[in-house]
Design a protein around this motif. Structure first.
Motif, PDB file in Angstrom:
ATOM      1  N   ALA A   8       2.861  12.653  -8.858  1.00 37.81           N
ATOM      2  CA  ALA A   8       2.120  13.657  -9.627  1.00 37.81           C
ATOM      3  C   ALA A   8       1.629  14.803  -8.755  1.00 37.81           C
ATOM      4  O   ALA A   8       0.542  15.337  -8.968  1.00 37.81           O
ATOM      5  N   GLY A   9       2.428  15.160  -7.743  1.00 40.47           N
ATOM      6  CA  GLY A   9       2.059  16.264  -6.864  1.00 40.47           C
ATOM      7  C   GLY A   9       0.935  15.957  -5.904  1.00 40.47           C
ATOM      8  O   GLY A   9       0.406  16.856  -5.256  1.00 40.47           O
ATOM      9  N   SER A  10       0.570  14.688  -5.775  1.00 40.02           N
ATOM     10  CA  SER A  10      -0.552  14.294  -4.918  1.00 40.02           C
ATOM     11  C   SER A  10      -0.123  13.218  -3.937  1.00 40.02           C
ATOM     12  O   SER A  10       0.696  12.348  -4.271  1.00 40.02           O
ATOM     13  N   THR A  11      -0.677  13.263  -2.743  1.00 42.52           N
ATOM     14  CA  THR A  11      -0.501  12.183  -1.783  1.00 42.52           C
ATOM     15  C   THR A  11      -1.601  11.161  -2.005  1.00 42.52           C
ATOM     16  O   THR A  11      -2.792  11.487  -1.987  1.00 42.52           O
ATOM     17  N   ILE A  12      -1.197   9.919  -2.242  1.00 43.51           N
ATOM     18  CA  ILE A  12      -2.137   8.847  -2.547  1.00 43.51           C
ATOM     19  C   ILE A  12      -2.149   7.882  -1.369  1.00 43.51           C
ATOM     20  O   ILE A  12      -1.114   7.299  -1.016  1.00 43.51           O
ATOM     21  N   ARG A  13      -3.301   7.740  -0.744  1.00 43.74           N
ATOM     22  CA  ARG A  13      -3.440   6.874   0.435  1.00 43.74           C
ATOM     23  C   ARG A  13      -4.367   5.717   0.073  1.00 43.74           C
ATOM     24  O   ARG A  13      -5.558   5.919  -0.203  1.00 43.74           O
ATOM     25  N   LEU A  14      -3.809   4.532   0.068  1.00 44.66           N
ATOM     26  CA  LEU A  14      -4.522   3.363  -0.428  1.00 44.66           C
ATOM     27  C   LEU A  14      -4.847   2.380   0.681  1.00 44.66           C
ATOM     28  O   LEU A  14      -3.998   2.080   1.524  1.00 44.66           O
ATOM     29  N   ARG A  15      -6.057   1.886   0.636  1.00 47.68           N
ATOM     30  CA  ARG A  15      -6.428   0.789   1.523  1.00 47.68           C
ATOM     31  C   ARG A  15      -5.744  -0.493   1.067  1.00 47.68           C
ATOM     32  O   ARG A  15      -5.631  -0.753  -0.132  1.00 47.68           O
ATOM     33  N   GLN A  16      -5.292  -1.315   2.014  1.00 45.76           N
ATOM     34  CA  GLN A  16      -4.774  -2.642   1.718  1.00 45.76           C
ATOM     35  C   GLN A  16      -5.583  -3.677   2.505  1.00 45.76           C
ATOM     36  O   GLN A  16      -6.110  -3.361   3.567  1.00 45.76           O
ATOM     37  N   ASP A  17      -5.677  -4.893   1.958  1.00 44.77           N
ATOM     38  CA  ASP A  17      -6.434  -5.940   2.649  1.00 44.77           C
ATOM     39  C   ASP A  17      -5.850  -7.304   2.299  1.00 44.77           C
ATOM     40  O   ASP A  17      -6.451  -8.105   1.599  1.00 44.77           O
ATOM     41  N   TRP A  18      -4.647  -7.522   2.800  1.00 39.66           N
ATOM     42  CA  TRP A  18      -3.933  -8.775   2.517  1.00 39.66           C
ATOM     43  C   TRP A  18      -4.719  -9.995   2.982  1.00 39.66           C
ATOM     44  O   TRP A  18      -4.803 -11.005   2.283  1.00 39.66           O
ATOM     45  N   ARG A  19      -5.303  -9.917   4.164  1.00 42.15           N
ATOM     46  CA  ARG A  19      -5.959 -11.093   4.739  1.00 42.15           C
ATOM     47  C   ARG A  19      -7.134 -11.565   3.889  1.00 42.15           C
ATOM     48  O   ARG A  19      -7.348 -12.766   3.714  1.00 42.15           O
ATOM     49  N   ARG A  20      -7.884 -10.618   3.323  1.00 42.82           N
ATOM     50  CA  ARG A  20      -9.084 -11.001   2.558  1.00 42.82           C
ATOM     51  C   ARG A  20      -8.786 -11.263   1.085  1.00 42.82           C
ATOM     52  O   ARG A  20      -9.320 -12.205   0.498  1.00 42.82           O
ATOM     53  N   LEU A  21      -7.932 -10.454   0.465  1.00 45.98           N
ATOM     54  CA  LEU A  21      -7.726 -10.529  -0.976  1.00 45.98           C
ATOM     55  C   LEU A  21      -6.304 -10.895  -1.378  1.00 45.98           C
ATOM     56  O   LEU A  21      -6.014 -11.036  -2.561  1.00 45.98           O
ATOM     57  N   GLY A  22      -5.403 -11.030  -0.414  1.00 42.66           N
ATOM     58  CA  GLY A  22      -4.053 -11.474  -0.723  1.00 42.66           C
ATOM     59  C   GLY A  22      -3.302 -10.519  -1.630  1.00 42.66           C
ATOM     60  O   GLY A  22      -3.333  -9.304  -1.454  1.00 42.66           O
ATOM     61  N   VAL A  23      -2.613 -11.064  -2.641  1.00 38.36           N
ATOM     62  CA  VAL A  23      -1.724 -10.272  -3.492  1.00 38.36           C
ATOM     63  C   VAL A  23      -2.442  -9.182  -4.266  1.00 38.36           C
ATOM     64  O   VAL A  23      -1.823  -8.220  -4.719  1.00 38.36           O
ATOM     65  N   ALA A  24      -3.748  -9.310  -4.446  1.00 34.87           N
ATOM     66  CA  ALA A  24      -4.501  -8.309  -5.206  1.00 34.87           C
ATOM     67  C   ALA A  24      -4.746  -7.039  -4.410  1.00 34.87           C
ATOM     68  O   ALA A  24      -5.227  -6.055  -4.974  1.00 34.87           O
ATOM     69  N   ALA A  25      -4.430  -7.019  -3.134  1.00 30.70           N
ATOM     70  CA  ALA A  25      -4.860  -5.901  -2.294  1.00 30.70           C
ATOM     71  C   ALA A  25      -3.726  -5.273  -1.496  1.00 30.70           C
ATOM     72  O   ALA A  25      -3.939  -4.730  -0.428  1.00 30.70           O
ATOM     73  N   GLN A  43     -11.768   6.100  -6.256  1.00 26.87           N
ATOM     74  CA  GLN A  43     -12.639   7.227  -5.938  1.00 26.87           C
ATOM     75  C   GLN A  43     -12.057   8.105  -4.830  1.00 26.87           C
ATOM     76  O   GLN A  43     -12.189   9.331  -4.857  1.00 26.87           O
ATOM     77  N   ALA A  44     -11.378   7.486  -3.871  1.00 30.34           N
ATOM     78  CA  ALA A  44     -10.845   8.240  -2.735  1.00 30.34           C
ATOM     79  C   ALA A  44      -9.618   9.065  -3.088  1.00 30.34           C
ATOM     80  O   ALA A  44      -9.286  10.013  -2.371  1.00 30.34           O
ATOM     81  N   ASN A  45      -8.955   8.745  -4.206  1.00 29.90           N
ATOM     82  CA  ASN A  45      -7.671   9.371  -4.499  1.00 29.90           C
ATOM     83  C   ASN A  45      -7.647  10.206  -5.774  1.00 29.90           C
ATOM     84  O   ASN A  45      -6.583  10.715  -6.138  1.00 29.90           O
ATOM     85  N   LEU A  46      -8.781  10.367  -6.405  1.00 28.01           N
ATOM     86  CA  LEU A  46      -8.841  11.248  -7.568  1.00 28.01           C
ATOM     87  C   LEU A  46      -9.732  12.440  -7.272  1.00 28.01           C
ATOM     88  O   LEU A  46     -10.795  12.286  -6.652  1.00 28.01           O
ATOM     89  N   PRO A  47      -9.341  13.640  -7.688  1.00 27.65           N
ATOM     90  CA  PRO A  47     -10.232  14.783  -7.529  1.00 27.65           C
ATOM     91  C   PRO A  47     -11.498  14.573  -8.336  1.00 27.65           C
ATOM     92  O   PRO A  47     -11.503  13.857  -9.348  1.00 27.65           O
TER      93      PRO A  47
END
Length: 233
Positions: free
Chosen positions: A27-44, A122-126
């Motif tokens: 959608a014309g935007s760069t989306i940078r997402l945090r991941q946390d496999w160790r703490r939340l597994g497949v949900a993160a 919150q970090a990825n929406l204007p």
């Protein structure tokens, strides 16, 4: 949906999942997402099914503007973020752009994942679009009265079909959220016989059609609706 910690493994795919960040452009935007496999597994972590469904929404001519959308088992929030960005619409006044006809997106997961999910949203929406995306707890089959029945135009889910013990609750949730006009879009990789079992269960309650297959990632997208109509978007 399920918070399942996994043991770290080798290979490029594992390294990608264990990376603390995942970056995509939609959608014309760069989306940078945090991941946390160790703490939340497949949900993160970001799974291929979410990426494929985001691409399908972007190029498939699906108009989300002024629509009510809910994502189930959102995890990192990529799909809900992209739906909000793609659903952007506005009226321009003499003073500023007013985002009145944008999509209204509800991004859901279990309670343990909500803080993590909210931070990515919150970090990825204007700032002007943040009020259009609401992060909310939803455990399938529980406290469904917190959601108006049949209140959503689109229900989205990416790689949420993998735990057989949740299938009945997931179907119950879909039925509660659906009206006759609601379009369900589920993106998944068919890995095991139980995945076919879920599709059979889904077809027992909805009309189901495969609308896209990404052979490079082995990901299917299914559209489901109540009744027997094969409606256009």
């Amino acid at each position: 949906m399920a918070l399942v910690p996994y043991e770290e493994g080798g290979g490029w795919g594992a390294r990608q999942l264990h990376s603390p960040w995942a970056t995509h452009r939609f959608a014309g935007s760069t989306i940078r997402l945090r991941q946390d496999w160790r703490r939340l597994g497949v949900a993160a972590v970001v799974w291929d099914a979410a990426v494929v469904l985001c691409a399908y929404l972007e190029i498939g001519g699906i108009d989300l503007r002024d629509r009510s959308v809910i994502e189930l088992g959102a995890g990192t929030g990529l799909l809900g973020i992209v739906a909000t960005l793609l659903g952007k619409g506005f009226f321009v006044s003499l003073f500023k752009a007013i985002y009145k006809c944008s999509a209204r997106v509800t991004i859901t997961d279990r309670a343990a994942a909500l803080e993590f999910l909210e931070s990515n949203v919150q970090a990825n929406l204007p700032s002007e679009l943040r009020p259009r995306a609401v992060v909310k707890e939803l455990t399938w089959g529980k406290d469904l009265d917190k959601f108006l029945p049949g209140a959503f135009d689109f229900i989205l889910g990416a790689d949420i079909v993998y735990l057989e013990e949740t299938f009945a609750e997931l179907l119950q949730t879909l039925e509660h959220l659906c009206s006759e006009q609601t379009v369900i879009l589920l993106s998944c990789r068919i890995r095991y016989e139980r995945d076919h079992k879920f599709l059979k269960m889904l077809r027992g309650r909805f009309s189901v059609y495969e609308v896209h297959y990404d052979s490079s990632k082995d990901v299917h997208i299914y559209k489901a609706q109540r009744g027997s109509r094969k409606d256009d978007f």
